[in-house]
Design an enzyme around this catalytic site. Structure first.
Site, PDB file in Angstrom:
ATOM      1  N   HIS A 179      -0.756  57.023  68.649  1.00  0.00           N
ATOM      2  CA  HIS A 179      -0.169  58.253  69.170  1.00  0.00           C
ATOM      3  C   HIS A 179       0.980  58.733  68.302  1.00  0.00           C
ATOM      4  CE1 HIS A 179       2.487  55.230  71.184  1.00  0.00           C
ATOM      5  NE2 HIS A 179       3.432  56.131  70.974  1.00  0.00           N
TER       6      HIS A 179
ATOM      7  N   HIS B  48       8.449  59.417  66.868  1.00  0.00           N
ATOM      8  CA  HIS B  48       7.866  58.265  66.164  1.00  0.00           C
ATOM      9  C   HIS B  48       6.357  58.390  66.101  1.00  0.00           C
ATOM     10  CE1 HIS B  48       7.688  56.641  70.401  1.00  0.00           C
ATOM     11  NE2 HIS B  48       6.553  56.151  69.983  1.00  0.00           N
TER      12      HIS B  48
ATOM     13  N   GLU C 160       6.099  52.650  65.353  1.00  0.00           N
ATOM     14  CA  GLU C 160       5.821  51.681  66.413  1.00  0.00           C
ATOM     15  C   GLU C 160       4.498  50.993  66.075  1.00  0.00           C
ATOM     16  OE1 GLU C 160       5.173  53.426  70.287  1.00  0.00           O
ATOM     17  OE2 GLU C 160       5.333  51.513  71.326  1.00  0.00           O
TER      18      GLU C 160
END
Lengths: 134, 134
Positions: B7, B79, B130
């Site tokens: 994502h 992010h 991440e």
């Protein structure tokens, strides 16, 4: 209207260093660098199974990512690109909704050889959005 | 090592407004808002065919996205999340390469209920990354 997430573009001050991070540190498949003088960038494509990350380094005098790197000298995410089936229909829908398209509103041929438009960050949650017709 | 792009997270000052942009203006499928007090955010998932966009609004006193929104009050891409098969192996490889992991280096349970780590932007082309074990 919105299709696949085509790519995330990361503007970087040093393309070789950023490529090494993705290839060697993160273990991703990366392309050779490709100079795109008509777009003012040199690009390396990071090929993930479902999408691409594009590492962009300024090329030439008037690179469209130069101002971004002045503000963020270490680099950062520059834009996100979504696919649409019909870019003129998408543009008309967006304009009817009051959203701003960057430039004269006419699609240009993007880095993948397909028609693209950029949407104004102020109308899209602070994010520069590219639409690409696929 | 690097798997799918899971994502892209966009920090927004007004979740209802950002959701309306993605649902109504861009015509994407969006989830109901989900409060995640243990992560300090309320999230709306934008479901694209191949990946997700997550719209994040601060929740509570010490939201991890509060400082970002102070610097970028209109919002912006916060992010990018990549999938890995083995997060401890990924961490050890990254640390051996000299890259910094945010915090104490121990994976935490992320917003999807899976182990995650955040990597330091200074070591990843200016981008907060991440990693999520899938």
């Amino acid at each position: 209207m919105l299709g696949r997430l085509n790519h995330v573009a990361i503007a970087v001050p040093d393309l070789a260093a950023a490529t090494a991070i993705y290839r060697d540190t993160l273990g991703a498949a990366v392309s050779q660098p490709q100079a795109l003088p008509e777009h003012g960038v040199t690009v390396v494509f990071v090929e993930l199974p479902n999408a691409k990350v594009e590492l962009l380094e300024p090329l030439g005098e008037a690179s469209p990512i130069a101002a971004f790197l002045e503000k963020s000298p270490s680099g950062g995410i520059h834009h996100i690109c979504y696919e649409v089936n019909d870019i003129l229909a998408a543009r008309d829908r967006l304009k009817a909704a009051g959203a701003r398209v960057v430039g004269d509103g006419e699609p240009k041929i993007g880095a993948h050889g397909k028609p693209v438009l950029f949407l104004h960050p102020k109308d899209f949650a602070g994010t520069l959005v590219e639409l690409e017709q696929v």
